[in-house]
Design a protein around this motif. Structure first.
Motif, PDB file in Angstrom:
ATOM      1  N   ASN A 297       0.831  -1.198   0.000  1.00  0.00           N
ATOM      2  CA  ASN A 297       0.000   0.000   0.000  1.00  0.00           C
ATOM      3  C   ASN A 297       0.870   1.254   0.000  1.00  0.00           C
ATOM      4  O   ASN A 297       1.911   1.307   0.659  1.00  0.00           O
ATOM      5  CB  ASN A 297      -0.910   0.000   1.236  1.00  0.00           C
ATOM      6  N   GLY A 302       0.455   2.568   3.937  1.00  0.00           N
ATOM      7  CA  GLY A 302       1.386   1.456   3.829  1.00  0.00           C
ATOM      8  C   GLY A 302       2.580   1.528   4.750  1.00  0.00           C
ATOM      9  O   GLY A 302       3.485   0.690   4.656  1.00  0.00           O
ATOM     10  N   ASP A 305       2.952  -1.737   6.529  1.00  0.00           N
ATOM     11  CA  ASP A 305       2.765  -2.968   5.745  1.00  0.00           C
ATOM     12  C   ASP A 305       3.660  -4.098   6.250  1.00  0.00           C
ATOM     13  O   ASP A 305       3.251  -5.260   6.328  1.00  0.00           O
ATOM     14  CB  ASP A 305       3.085  -2.712   4.270  1.00  0.00           C
ATOM     15  N   ASN A 371      -3.270  -7.674  -0.071  1.00  0.00           N
ATOM     16  CA  ASN A 371      -4.140  -7.315   1.044  1.00  0.00           C
ATOM     17  C   ASN A 371      -5.182  -8.414   1.259  1.00  0.00           C
ATOM     18  O   ASN A 371      -5.800  -8.881   0.304  1.00  0.00           O
ATOM     19  CB  ASN A 371      -4.861  -5.994   0.765  1.00  0.00           C
ATOM     20  N   PRO A 380      -1.883  -6.452   4.723  1.00  0.00           N
ATOM     21  CA  PRO A 380      -1.067  -7.069   3.677  1.00  0.00           C
ATOM     22  C   PRO A 380      -0.295  -8.259   4.251  1.00  0.00           C
ATOM     23  O   PRO A 380       0.204  -8.199   5.382  1.00  0.00           O
ATOM     24  CB  PRO A 380      -0.126  -5.945   3.251  1.00  0.00           C
TER      25      PRO A 380
END
Length: 739
Positions: A297, A302, A305, A371, A380
Motif C-alpha cells: 500500500n 502502507g 505494511d 491485502n 497485507p
C-alpha cells in the motif's frame, strides 16, 4: 513435486551449502529447472544471514540484502536446486510424542520487551499502546493476531495441507494424519510489557530464547503441555539492535526458533516448561522500506505494511515448524522440526535446507504479497509456499466459480473443485473417516512447467468441468485458461498430472461428457464467435481430435446428455432465449441439424433423463420463473413449455433422488435456496420449499452413495457452503461453511 528451481552460485558462495551429503532418507528431484534471479537472490540472502546463526529459522531478510544478492545471482553460473516443502520429522517434546507441526488451536503471546517502550496504556479496541511506539507498531500487531482465523479468512487455509506423523522425506500428507488446524477465532492469547530492564544491543539469540521462557512463566504456561501449540513473539523497542539487527543494512527482519535449538549461541537454553517456540521481531518501522513499509500500500496507509507481512510469515513458519532442531551451529540441515525446503547440489545430493521462498514477491505477480481481510481489518501478507499449488499463495482471492462436485468411485470420496483467484482449488470429504480435508491449491495453467521462465501462468476463468472417466478411472479436470482448453487429471497410481493445453478457441465454461457408445471423452464449449465447438479423445487410439465447429449461436454454455432410449448424444443450448437442440445419431454416427424449440430462456438449460418414465426433461429460467419442456418417451413428442413459477436468480439444478425416485429441482432465489420436486408415487409436483437463507449462488447438487444423502453446495461471499438432506431421518441440516 513443483517446478524445482535452479538456485545459482550465489548460494554456494554464501556458504550455506558446503559440506557433506546428509539425511539419506530424502530423495532428489526427478526434474529441475532454472529459477529466476529473485528466487536465487532470496536464497543467497537467507544463506548469508543464517551462515553463523543457524537458529534464525524462517528468516525474512531485509529488502536490500535480497536485492543485492539478486544482482549477484543473475550473473552466477553454478546450479543448486530446491525441492518441495519436505517433512524432516518431529522434534522430541517432554512428556509427549515428537512434534512436527502445531496440531491444536495455535496460541500467540506478544511480549513488548524492554523499558524503552515507555509508558503503557490500553486503547478503545483493547490494544496495549506505548509512548515509545511512535509509529504504532504495537496496536497494529495485536489487531493482526486477533484477526487471524476470523470471519473465515482464507490466508490460513494453505498451511492445513501440512501435518506430522508421516515419514521423514514425505512431501504430502494423508487425510488421516495430524494436520495443522484452521486457527478459528483469532490467535492472540496475551500481551505482556516486560519493562524490568532496557533491552541491550548485545542481547543475542540466547537472550531472546530466555525472554521467551520468562514469558511462559509470566503467562502461567508452566505445565509442559501448555507450550506445545504456543508461540511467543518477542518484540524489541525502537532504537534497539538485539542479535546484530541492522535495520538499514543487509540484515534480517525477523526469525523464529525454540529454546532447545543447539544452534543457539551457547547451545540449548534450559526450560522447565517444555519446548518454548518464539519469534524475534525487531521494531520494523526503524527499517522503513527495508522491512516492508509501502510494499503493498502507498502513502501513510502502507507505513506499517511490513508488520503484518513479516509477523504473518513467522506465524506460519512457526506453525509448520515449531521446534526446528539444528544439532550444532555448523550443521547443514536440521535434524528434525517439521517442514523445510531441501537444497541439492549439481549432482542432486542433499546439502542443505531452509524455510520459505515467498518473501518480497511484488504485489500483482503470481504468489505476490496482497491485502487480505482479517476480521474487521485488512492487512497485507506475503504468500506461503504450497506443495499442492506448486507456488506461493496468499489465499486472498475469493472463490469465483460455481462449485463443481464429484463422487470418486476409486476411494468413495466427495470432491469439490472451484476457481480461487484464477487457480484450481480442491477440497474433499474423506469416506474413510468422514472428515473434510483442507483446501488444496493446484495453481493456474503453467505454460512452461519445467522451463526457465518463472512467470508463465495463465489464470483460469469460468467453471471447471469435473469428470470421472470410467474407462481409465481417472479424475479429469477441464478448464478455460485465457481461451485455451486445458486439462489436469488425477491417476490412482501416479497422482496429479501437469496441465495440458488443447488449444485456443473457447469462451465460457467447457462441458465434459463420456460417450457410452464408444468410450470417447467429448468436450463441448462455446467457440470464440458464439458457435458450438467439440473436441474428443478417441478411446480406440488414445488421440485427441482437432476442434470441430458445429455452428449455432450460443447465448450461454451448452448442456450435454446421453439418451438411454436411443443411445444418442444430445446437445441443448440457449440461442437468443430459445432452446435449440442438435444430436448425434448412434445408429448412423451422423449429426442432425439444429432444432429450435422456442421458449424465453435466461442462461443455459438444465437437462435430465428421468428413469421413472424414460422422458428427457429440460428445465430453465424464464424471466425469473422455472420453466420445463419434456420429450415423451412413450410417443416421441415434445410437450409445450410449462410454467412452475418460483423466484429464480440463476440457472436451476435438477437431480434424480434414488431414495424415493423423485425428481428434485433446486434454485437460487437471490436470498436463499428453494426446492420443488416431482413425486414419483403420485406423479404430482410439490409447492416451493424454502431451504433457509444462506448462499445466493446457483446450487450444485449431489447424491452421496456412501450415506444416500442429498447434498447441496453453493457459493456466497467468495466461499462455498454445504447443506444436506439426511437419508436416515429425512431432515435437512443447516448451512455449513467449507473453510
Amino acid at each position: 513435486m513443483h517446478k524445482p528451481r535452479r538456485v545459482r552460485a550465489a548460494v554456494l558462495a554464501a556458504g550455506l551449502l558446503s559440506g557433506s551429503v546428509v539425511a539419506t532418507a530424502f530423495t532428489s528431484p526427478a526434474q529441475a529447472a532454472e529459477s529466476d534471479a529473485h528466487d536465487a537472490g532470496n536464497a543467497a540472502a537467507v544463506a548469508a544471514v543464517t551462515k553463523d546463526h543457524k537458529y534464525r529459522n524462517g528468516v525474512v531478510t531485509t529488502l536490500s540484502a535480497t536485492a543485492k544478492a539478486e544482482v549477484k545471482a543473475s550473473a552466477a553460473g553454478d546450479a543448486v536446486y530446491f525441492d518441495d516443502m519436505t517433512y524432516f520429522g518431529g522434534t522430541p517434546y517432554p512428556g509427549s510424542s515428537n512434534v512436527g507441526v502445531v496440531t491444536d488451536q495455535p496460541k500467540v503471546y506478544v511480549v513488548f520487551w524492554g523499558s524503552q517502550w515507555g509508558s503503557e496504556a490500553v486503547d478503545g479496541n483493547g490494544n496495549h499502546t506505548y509512548s515509545g511506539d511512535t509509529a504504532g507498531m504495537a496496536p497494529r500487531l495485536q489487531e493482526f493476531y486477533r484477526g487471524i482465523g476470523t470471519q473465515n479468512e482464507n490466508w490460513s487455509q494453505s498451511i492445513q495441507q501440512y501435518c506430522q506423523g508421516v515419514s521423514a522425506g514425505d512431501k504430502s500428507c494423508p487425510a488421516n494424519a495430524a494436520h495443522i488446524p484452521y486457527p478459528t477465532g483469532g490467535v492472540l492469547s496475551g500481551v505482556w510489557y516486560d519493562n524490568s530492564a532496557p533491552v541491550s544491543d548485545s542481547a543475542d539469540g540466547r537472550a531472546i530464547a530466555q525472554e521467551a521462557i520468562n514469558a511462559a512463566q509470566h503467562f502461567g504456561n508452566t505445565a509442559t503441555a501448555s507450550n506445545k501449540n504456543t508461540q511467543y513473539i518477542i518484540v524489541s523497542p525502537s532504537g534497539s539492535r538485539p542479535d546484530g539487527w541492522s535495520p538499514a543494512g543487509d540484515s534480517f527482519c525477523a526469525w523464529h526458533s525454540y529454546n532447545g535449538d543447539a544452534g543457539l549461541p551457547g547451545g540449548p537454553v534450559s526450560s522447565s516448561y517444555g519446548n518454548v517456540a518464539f519469534t524475534f521481531l525487531p521494531y520494523l518501522p526503524d527499517a522503513g522500506v527495508n522491512c516492508g513499509a509501502n510494499w503493498v500500500n502507498s502513502g501513510s496507509a502502507g507505513n506499517l505494511d511490513g508488520v503484518s507481512i513479516i509477523a504473518g510469515a513467522q506465524f506460519q513458519n512457526t506453525v509448520t515448524s515449531p521446534f526446528p532442531y539444528w544439532p550444532s551451529p555448523s550443521a547443514q540441515v536440521p535434524a528434525s522440526g517439521g517442514w523445510f525446503t531441501p537444497f541439492y547440489d549439481e549432482n542432486l545430493n542433499l546439502v542443505g535446507a531452509t524455510q520459505g521462498f515467498c518473501a518480497w514477491i511484488a504485489p500483482g505477480k503470481p504468489g505476490g504479497a496482497a491485502n487480505v481481510k482479517f476480521g474487521a481489518n485488512t492487512f497485507p501478507v506475503q504468500g506461503t509456499w504450497s506443495n499442492a499449488a506448486q507456488s506461493c499463495v496468499t489465499g486472498s482471492a475469493p472463490m469465483t466459480s460455481k462449485p463443481q462436485v464429484l463422487y470418486n468411485p476409486n476411494n468413495r470420496n466427495i470432491e469439490i473443485y472451484g476457481i480461487n483467484g484464477g487457480n484450481l482449488a480442491e477440497k474433499y470429504w474423506n469416506a474413510g473417516n468422514g472428515q473434510w480435508s483442507g483446501w488444496n491449491d493446484f495453481g493456474a495453467f503453467d505454460t512452461d512447467p519445467y522451463g526457465n521462465d518463472a512467470e508463465t501462468t495463465i489464470k483460469l476463468t469460468g467453471d471447471p468441468a469435473v469428470f470421472y472417466n470410467p474407462g481409465n478411472h481417472n479424475v479429469e479436470i477441464y478448464a478455460n485458461a485465457g481461451g485455451h482448453l486445458v486439462e489436469k487429471y488425477w491417476n490412482a497410481s501416479n497422482g496429479w498430472s501437469d496441465w495440458a493445453d488443447f488449444g485456443a478457441g473457447i469462451q465460457g465454461s467447457p462441458k465434459v461428457f463420456y460417450n457410452q457408445n464408444n468410450g470417447n471423452v467429448e468436450i463441448y464449449a462455446r467457440g470464440t464467435s458464439g458457435n458450438l465447438v467439440e473436441k474428443y479423445w478417441n478411446s480406440r487410439n488414445g488421440q485427441w481430435s482437432p476442434w470441430v465447429d458445429f455452428g449455432g449461436s450460443l447465448s450461454a454454455d451448452p448442456t450435454v446428455l446421453y439418451n438411454p432410449n436411443n443411445r444418442n448424444v444430445e446437445i441443448y443450448i440457449n440461442t437468443n432465449g430459445h432452446l435449440a437442440e442438435r444430436y448425434w445419431n448412434s445408429s448412423n454416427g451422423q449429426w442432425s441439424g439444429w432444432n429450435d424449440f422456442g421458449g424465453t430462456l435466461t442462461g443455459e438449460p438444465t437437462v435430465l433423463y428421468n428413469p421413472n418414465n424414460r422422458n428427457i426433461e429440460i428445465y430453465g429460467n424464464s424471466a425469473g420463473k422455472l420453466t420445463e419442456k419434456y420429450w415423451n418417451a412413450g410417443n416421441g413428442q415434445w410437450s409445450d413449455w410449462l410454467d412452475f413459477g418460483g423466484t429464480l436468480s440463476g440457472v436451476p439444478t435438477v437431480i434424480y433422488n434414488p431414495n424415493n425416485r423423485n425428481i428434485e429441482i433446486y434454485v437460487a432465489t437471490g436470498t436463499s435456496t428453494a426446492e420443488k420436486y416431482w413425486n414419483s408415487s403420485n406423479g404430482q409436483w410439490s409447492g416451493w420449499n424454502d431451504l433457509g437463507s444462506g448462499p445466493a449462488g446457483d446450487p450444485t447438487v449431489l447424491y452421496n452413495p456412501n450415506n444416500r444423502n442429498i447434498e447441496i453446495y453453493s457459493l456466497a461471499d467468495g466461499q462455498y457452503r454445504e447443506k444436506y438432506w439426511n437419508a436416515g431421518n429425512g431432515q435437512w441440516s443447516g448451512w455449513n461453511l467449507l473453510v
